[in-house]
Design a protein around this motif. Structure first.
Motif, PDB file in Angstrom:
ATOM      1  N   HIS A  64       0.214 -11.234   9.925  1.00  0.00           N
ATOM      2  CA  HIS A  64       0.157 -10.474   8.615  1.00  0.00           C
ATOM      3  C   HIS A  64      -0.739  -9.242   8.848  1.00  0.00           C
ATOM      4  O   HIS A  64      -0.414  -7.989   8.423  1.00  0.00           O
ATOM      5  CB  HIS A  64      -0.446 -11.579   7.499  1.00  0.00           C
ATOM      6  N   GLU A  65      -1.506  -9.386   9.754  1.00  0.00           N
ATOM      7  CA  GLU A  65      -2.660  -8.161  10.091  1.00  0.00           C
ATOM      8  C   GLU A  65      -1.704  -7.108  10.575  1.00  0.00           C
ATOM      9  O   GLU A  65      -1.749  -5.833  10.178  1.00  0.00           O
ATOM     10  CB  GLU A  65      -3.577  -8.417  11.072  1.00  0.00           C
ATOM     11  N   ALA A  66      -0.697  -7.394  11.431  1.00  0.00           N
ATOM     12  CA  ALA A  66       0.102  -6.512  11.973  1.00  0.00           C
ATOM     13  C   ALA A  66       1.048  -5.866  11.178  1.00  0.00           C
ATOM     14  O   ALA A  66       1.196  -4.744  10.892  1.00  0.00           O
ATOM     15  CB  ALA A  66       0.969  -7.205  13.060  1.00  0.00           C
ATOM     16  N   ALA A  67       1.709  -6.705  10.240  1.00  0.00           N
ATOM     17  CA  ALA A  67       2.622  -6.123   8.951  1.00  0.00           C
ATOM     18  C   ALA A  67       1.711  -5.004   8.332  1.00  0.00           C
ATOM     19  O   ALA A  67       2.395  -4.223   7.961  1.00  0.00           O
ATOM     20  CB  ALA A  67       3.121  -7.225   8.319  1.00  0.00           C
ATOM     21  N   HIS A  87       6.049 -12.663  -2.173  1.00  0.00           N
ATOM     22  CA  HIS A  87       5.121 -11.523  -2.189  1.00  0.00           C
ATOM     23  C   HIS A  87       5.224 -10.360  -3.388  1.00  0.00           C
ATOM     24  O   HIS A  87       4.380 -10.216  -3.632  1.00  0.00           O
ATOM     25  CB  HIS A  87       5.632 -10.760  -0.797  1.00  0.00           C
ATOM     26  N   ASP A  88       6.384 -10.058  -3.624  1.00  0.00           N
ATOM     27  CA  ASP A  88       6.639  -8.981  -4.772  1.00  0.00           C
ATOM     28  C   ASP A  88       7.942  -9.160  -5.484  1.00  0.00           C
ATOM     29  O   ASP A  88       8.854  -9.531  -4.713  1.00  0.00           O
ATOM     30  CB  ASP A  88       6.507  -7.623  -3.981  1.00  0.00           C
ATOM     31  N   ALA A 112       3.346 -12.876   6.538  1.00  0.00           N
ATOM     32  CA  ALA A 112       4.025 -11.614   6.936  1.00  0.00           C
ATOM     33  C   ALA A 112       5.483 -11.385   6.827  1.00  0.00           C
ATOM     34  O   ALA A 112       5.797 -10.472   6.336  1.00  0.00           O
ATOM     35  CB  ALA A 112       3.317 -11.569   8.340  1.00  0.00           C
ATOM     36  N   LEU A 113       6.031 -12.406   6.942  1.00  0.00           N
ATOM     37  CA  LEU A 113       7.470 -12.577   6.903  1.00  0.00           C
ATOM     38  C   LEU A 113       8.110 -12.107   5.432  1.00  0.00           C
ATOM     39  O   LEU A 113       9.023 -11.482   5.144  1.00  0.00           O
ATOM     40  CB  LEU A 113       8.319 -13.457   7.469  1.00  0.00           C
ATOM     41  N   ALA A 114       7.126 -12.675   4.419  1.00  0.00           N
ATOM     42  CA  ALA A 114       7.367 -12.313   3.113  1.00  0.00           C
ATOM     43  C   ALA A 114       7.430 -10.940   2.544  1.00  0.00           C
ATOM     44  O   ALA A 114       8.216 -10.324   1.899  1.00  0.00           O
ATOM     45  CB  ALA A 114       6.700 -13.297   2.197  1.00  0.00           C
ATOM     46  N   THR A 115       6.117 -10.213   3.349  1.00  0.00           N
ATOM     47  CA  THR A 115       6.047  -9.096   2.979  1.00  0.00           C
ATOM     48  C   THR A 115       6.981  -8.197   3.489  1.00  0.00           C
ATOM     49  O   THR A 115       7.549  -7.221   2.816  1.00  0.00           O
ATOM     50  CB  THR A 115       4.646  -8.349   3.359  1.00  0.00           C
ATOM     51  N   PRO A 164      18.682  -5.099  -5.141  1.00  0.00           N
ATOM     52  CA  PRO A 164      17.576  -5.343  -6.530  1.00  0.00           C
ATOM     53  C   PRO A 164      17.012  -6.661  -6.450  1.00  0.00           C
ATOM     54  O   PRO A 164      16.776  -7.658  -7.406  1.00  0.00           O
ATOM     55  CB  PRO A 164      18.692  -5.294  -7.496  1.00  0.00           C
ATOM     56  N   TYR A 165      16.264  -6.827  -5.232  1.00  0.00           N
ATOM     57  CA  TYR A 165      15.312  -7.943  -5.065  1.00  0.00           C
ATOM     58  C   TYR A 165      13.796  -7.689  -4.729  1.00  0.00           C
ATOM     59  O   TYR A 165      13.680  -6.520  -4.300  1.00  0.00           O
ATOM     60  CB  TYR A 165      15.845  -8.602  -3.854  1.00  0.00           C
ATOM     61  N   GLY A 166      12.916  -8.593  -4.571  1.00  0.00           N
ATOM     62  CA  GLY A 166      11.682  -8.466  -3.932  1.00  0.00           C
ATOM     63  C   GLY A 166      11.667  -9.355  -2.821  1.00  0.00           C
ATOM     64  O   GLY A 166      12.742  -9.804  -2.286  1.00  0.00           O
ATOM     65  N   GLY A 167      10.472  -9.660  -2.217  1.00  0.00           N
ATOM     66  CA  GLY A 167      10.423 -10.368  -1.117  1.00  0.00           C
ATOM     67  C   GLY A 167       9.693 -11.749  -0.971  1.00  0.00           C
ATOM     68  O   GLY A 167       8.908 -11.961  -1.713  1.00  0.00           O
ATOM     69  N   ALA A 168      10.170 -12.555  -0.458  1.00  0.00           N
ATOM     70  CA  ALA A 168       9.689 -14.141  -0.313  1.00  0.00           C
ATOM     71  C   ALA A 168      10.074 -14.411   1.365  1.00  0.00           C
ATOM     72  O   ALA A 168      10.813 -14.145   1.991  1.00  0.00           O
ATOM     73  CB  ALA A 168      10.185 -14.875  -1.178  1.00  0.00           C
TER      74      ALA A 168
END
Ligand code: NAD
Length: 455
Positions: free
Chosen positions: A48-51, A102-103, A126-129, A141-145
């Motif tokens: 997640h830090e990398a993303a 994520h969003d 991280a993968l969700a972001t 038209p989507y967010g991320g998960a």
């Protein structure tokens, strides 16, 4: 960078056996709150830090204000559940499952479900972001998960896998749905698990095949979904290379991973006359200077539980050797974090396409960029899968079915549009393709977030 569990600033609410982690700003994003996640080695940069480093670069270039930046970084919801399951021999085993949403500012959240022994909350986060930026960059038209269960599916029977999948859905069905969050396949899962997910989710909510994508065609799936990510890699490889003045026939390619993404990418590249000189999987890699017989390797793997092990028509090399071969194009299509500061200097390919999610660590990315290596980033390169998942969802909502040709044409159109936008942004903003892709994605999420208001 280091983090410690002592600094943990998160609140935990329990409902129906679900631990929802209402995450605060990622001052220290890597924590073990339930005691169920094994402690990690925090000396190593976390996923997640990398993303976030990639996000920060683009956000800096856009001059994104700190309040919006903070909103965009923090996940909307993080769910961790225990999955107690009776094994075939009567033993009771408890597994851990995650879903990070994520969003959702641009639409229902979308993202795969990964079965791998190394899955943890940080990786899923991280993968969700990445999914938020990926859906935005290709303008779906989507967010991320993203979701995952820490299991090695190859060590479990089909019956055990089915029980684990269904029990996981029992725990999280309330936060999933066609207009909330729609899972799809990722590493270690396929149409088989998606069919079980649909069946289990519908037990609670009634008929609605749009609750999951990547389903078998017999279960309201779409033709062309299985090949979509690999095919998308092939479509984008052609665009990428022609913009850099290369023809497929001149390209020697090395490809790591021969699962869903890698095998379909290899097939597409082989059929488009690229010289695929090396491919590998978890059992090792194979090299042939004048080009591998990809159809023969596909057949071998099909008859060998999906593995290349034992293939005899090429030289056996190690996975590390594959990454550092003298080729024109390198395509990591297996795990994340395979190119790091430790091996970046040995990478000889002048062009890399990130078919896997996050295969290059940010410090390696910097080193490669400074050496002039051109990188097509994951959030664009492997977006073919989520694009065809979107077509499947649209068709499920409309009870309508397209043919394979239409799916392929529409996929080509979506990816070409996205590639052209990223290419043009990198020229006008004088940055690399990754930063350009993030800038486009962040702008879209920012607009949607601000237009919604904050009251
Ligand atoms: P998969 O499980 O079908 O295949 C993974 C492949 O990687 C297998 O060939 C496996 O043997 C190989 N592998 C595993 N460990 C390895 C190691 N240590 N060294 C070399 N090879 C190794 O997974 P997939 O669906 O093909 O996903 C691959 C990557 O693509 C993942 O990063 C995934 O997140 C990403 N991705 C997948 C999709 C999709 O639609 N499946 C979409 C977008 C991104």
């Amino acid at each position: 960078m280091k983090a410690s569990a002592v600094d943990c600033d998160i609140t935990i609410a329990k409902w129906n056996n679900v631990v929802a982690i209402d995450s605060r700003p990622p001052v220290v994003p890597f924590v073990t709150c339930s005691g169920l996640i094994p402690l990690q080695n925090f000396d190593h940069m976390k996923s997640h830090e990398a993303a976030q480093l990639y996000f920060d670069k683009a956000a800096d270039k856009l001059g994104l204000n700190p309040a919006i930046r903070r909103m965009m970084i923090v996940a909307k919801r993080e769910v961790q559940v225990e999955i107690p399951v009776e094994m075939d021999d009567g033993r009771l085993e408890t597994f851990i499952g995650y879903r990070v949403q994520h969003d959702d500012s641009r639409g229902p959240m979308k993202g795969g479900l990964r079965y791998h022994q190394e899955v943890d909350l940080d990786e899923v986060r991280a993968l969700a972001t990445l999914m938020t930026w990926k859906t935005a960059v290709v303008d779906l038209p989507y967010g991320g998960a993203k979701g995952g269960i820490a299991i090695d599916p190859r060590k479990l029977s089909v019956k055990e896998l089915q029980r684990i999948t269904r029990r996981f859905i029992d725990q999280i069905h309330d936060v999933l749905g066609p207009d909330k969050d729609i899972p799809a396949p990722d590493m270690g899962t396929s149409w088989r698990e998606m069919a079980w997910i649909r069946n289990q989710w519908e037990k609670y909510h009634g008929f609605n095949p749009a609750c999951v994508t990547g389903k078998p065609v017999e279960h309201y799936g779409i033709e062309g979904r299985e090949e979509a990510t690999g095919r998308g890699v092939g479509i984008l490889a052609f665009k990428f290379l022609s913009h850099l003045g290369h023809k497929p026939q001149q390209m020697r390619v090395a490809l790591q991973g021969f699962g869903n993404v890698g095998s379909h990418a290899a097939k597409f590249l082989y059929e488009s006359q690229y010289k695929v000189v090396a491919v590998g999987d978890q059992t090792g890699a194979y090299y042939k200077a004048d080009g591998l017989d990809i159809p023969a390797m596909l057949k071998h793997s099909l008859n060998n539980k999906g593995l290349l092990q034992g293939y005899s028509q090429a030289d056996k090399i190690s996975n590390d050797e594959l990454l550092t071969l003298d080729v024109d194009l390198l395509i990591p299509a297996a795990l994340g974090g395979v190119i790091t500061a430790a091996n970046a200097a040995s990478i000889r390919a002048p062009m890399i396409i990130e078919a896997a999610n996050a295969p290059i660590d940010p410090d390696a990315d910097e080193l490669l960029y400074n050496r002039g290596v051109r990188i097509l980033p994951d959030i664009l390169a492997n977006a073919g899968g989520v694009t065809v998942s979107y077509f499947e969802w649209v068709q499920n909502l409309q009870y309508y079915r397209w043919g394979l040709n239409r799916v392929r044409q529409e996929l080509d159109a979506v990816l070409t549009r996205a590639f052209d936008a990223v290419w043009s942004e990198h020229n006008t903003s004088h940055c690399n393709l990754r930063t350009a892709a993030y800038m486009i994605a962040i702008r879209k999420v920012q607009a949607a977030t601000e237009l919604a208001g904050h009251q």
